[in-house]
Design an enzyme around this catalytic site. Structure first.
Site, mmCIF file in Angstrom:
data_model
loop_
_atom_site.group_PDB
_atom_site.id
_atom_site.type_symbol
_atom_site.label_atom_id
_atom_site.label_comp_id
_atom_site.label_asym_id
_atom_site.label_seq_id
_atom_site.Cartn_x
_atom_site.Cartn_y
_atom_site.Cartn_z
ATOM 1 N N HIS A 1 0.841 -1.201 0.000
ATOM 2 C CA HIS A 1 0.000 0.000 0.000
ATOM 3 C C HIS A 1 0.883 1.260 0.000
ATOM 4 O O HIS A 1 0.549 2.249 -0.655
ATOM 5 C CB HIS A 1 -0.905 0.019 1.233
ATOM 6 C CG HIS A 1 -1.872 -1.119 1.296
ATOM 7 N ND1 HIS A 1 -1.690 -2.193 2.133
ATOM 8 C CD2 HIS A 1 -3.028 -1.362 0.618
ATOM 9 C CE1 HIS A 1 -2.700 -3.046 1.994
ATOM 10 N NE2 HIS A 1 -3.518 -2.568 1.070
ATOM 11 N N GLN B 1 -17.712 -8.142 -0.969
ATOM 12 C CA GLN B 1 -16.797 -8.943 -1.782
ATOM 13 C C GLN B 1 -16.327 -10.209 -1.067
ATOM 14 O O GLN B 1 -15.411 -10.882 -1.548
ATOM 15 C CB GLN B 1 -15.615 -8.095 -2.246
ATOM 16 C CG GLN B 1 -14.650 -7.647 -1.169
ATOM 17 C CD GLN B 1 -13.666 -6.618 -1.688
ATOM 18 O OE1 GLN B 1 -14.009 -5.471 -1.937
ATOM 19 N NE2 GLN B 1 -12.407 -7.002 -1.864
ATOM 20 N N GLN C 1 -8.270 -7.757 -10.740
ATOM 21 C CA GLN C 1 -9.006 -6.599 -10.209
ATOM 22 C C GLN C 1 -8.615 -5.318 -10.956
ATOM 23 O O GLN C 1 -9.474 -4.538 -11.374
ATOM 24 C CB GLN C 1 -8.690 -6.455 -8.720
ATOM 25 C CG GLN C 1 -9.162 -5.143 -8.096
ATOM 26 C CD GLN C 1 -8.974 -5.131 -6.590
ATOM 27 O OE1 GLN C 1 -9.759 -5.716 -5.870
ATOM 28 N NE2 GLN C 1 -7.943 -4.462 -6.096
ATOM 29 N N LEU D 1 3.573 -9.214 -1.106
ATOM 30 C CA LEU D 1 2.950 -8.706 0.122
ATOM 31 C C LEU D 1 1.436 -8.776 -0.006
ATOM 32 O O LEU D 1 0.870 -8.456 -1.046
ATOM 33 C CB LEU D 1 3.365 -7.256 0.370
ATOM 34 C CG LEU D 1 4.816 -7.018 0.754
ATOM 35 C CD1 LEU D 1 5.001 -5.584 1.233
ATOM 36 C CD2 LEU D 1 5.279 -7.984 1.825
#
Ligand code: PAF
Length: 276
Positions: free
Chosen positions: A35, A59, A153, A184
């Site tokens: 992130h 989801q 995605q 990760l």
């Protein structure tokens, strides 16, 4: 200093005060260096950055890890602060789905939402695209940064933005890996020592595929040699998820379970000899 907001009204006020081009990084929290890479990219491509932190129930399928998904808001905000994120939007479920989730209008990903992750996790991409669409409407970004780690995605978000005329640029961020190659993921915390060791077959398979003119066979061979992994799929597709070409650049995608933990990975590969 990151401004933490929980409501649509506070987000709208904070958004209105942001200068210049705005980037959004949508997350489910449990933030890690992957992130951080998205936030860094966001700072490069925009003047202001909004992070969203929301574990999206839409989801998660029945029996998946919704209840045990790590929730670490305080640490997440500290990471956002250290990366220069301007606004963190962390709504509760009733703020994002005020009319509940029953009978909700949703965004359907089209046929490519039914393959790979979508085949094993029915409704997953409807859940993802629906919440991403809502978060785009609420944050009104110029650009959104998504990690390549979730390659399907990323491809489906790109397609939604194109097909539904969102007018938002999508920036892809390369997968961040541990020193030993494991991609990760917020779910890596679930892995026992033995499962983590088995999980390493995934980056090893990626490496083998990248070094081979037959990337699929090379990856399959490495994965088959690891009894601690239950492989869901290993496949080579075109970059837009279409059928792989006979030769040239393509994408290797892998999903496997180490114990109860689902792990995914992907990487660019070359089919055939690049010098041929
Ligand atoms: O990649 C994720 O963390 C989630 O799928 C996303 C995009 C934040 C939607 O909930």
């Amino acid at each position: 200093m990151s401004q933490l907001v929980h409501t649509r009204a506070d987000l709208a006020r904070a958004r209105a005060a942001l200068p210049g081009r705005v980037a959004v990084v949508t997350t489910m929290g449990a933030l890690h260096d992957g992130h951080r890479a998205n936030f860094k990219r966001a700072k490069e491509v925009a003047d202001s950055v909004i992070a969203t932190v929301f574990v999206n129930p839409l989801q998660f399928g029945p029996g998946e890890d919704l209840d045990r998904y790590p929730r670490t808001l305080e640490a997440d905000v500290a990471i956002c602060e250290s990366e220069g994120v301007d606004v963190v939007f962390a709504p509760v479920e009733s703020e994002l789905y005020p009319n509940g989730r029953t009978g909700l209008s949703t965004v359907h990903a089209g046929p490519d939402g039914e393959i790979l992750e979508g085949a094993s996790r029915p409704g997953f991409f409807t859940g993802v695209l629906t919440v991403v669409a809502k978060l785009f409407h609420l944050t009104r970004p110029d650009v959104a940064c998504f990690g390549e780690k979730d390659f399907q995605q990323l491809a489906l978000v790109r397609r939604m933005v194109r097909d539904l005329d969102f007018g938002i640029e999508i920036a892809a961020v390369e997968t961040v890996r541990e020193d030993d190659g494991l991609a990760l993921s917020s779910r890596n915390v679930y892995l026992s020592e033995i499962e983590r060791a088995a999980a390493l077959a995934i980056p090893h398979a990626v490496r083998a595929a990248q070094d081979s003119p037959d990337p699929l066979a090379a990856a399959e061979k490495v994965l088959a040699a690891e009894p601690g992994l239950a492989v869901d799929y290993v496949t080579v597709r075109a970059g837009d998820l279409g059928e792989a070409p006979d030769s040239g650049p393509a994408r290797l995608l892998i999903a496997a379970n180490a114990g109860a933990t689902r792990l995914i990975d992907n990487a660019p590969v070359q089919i055939g000899d690049p010098d041929a």
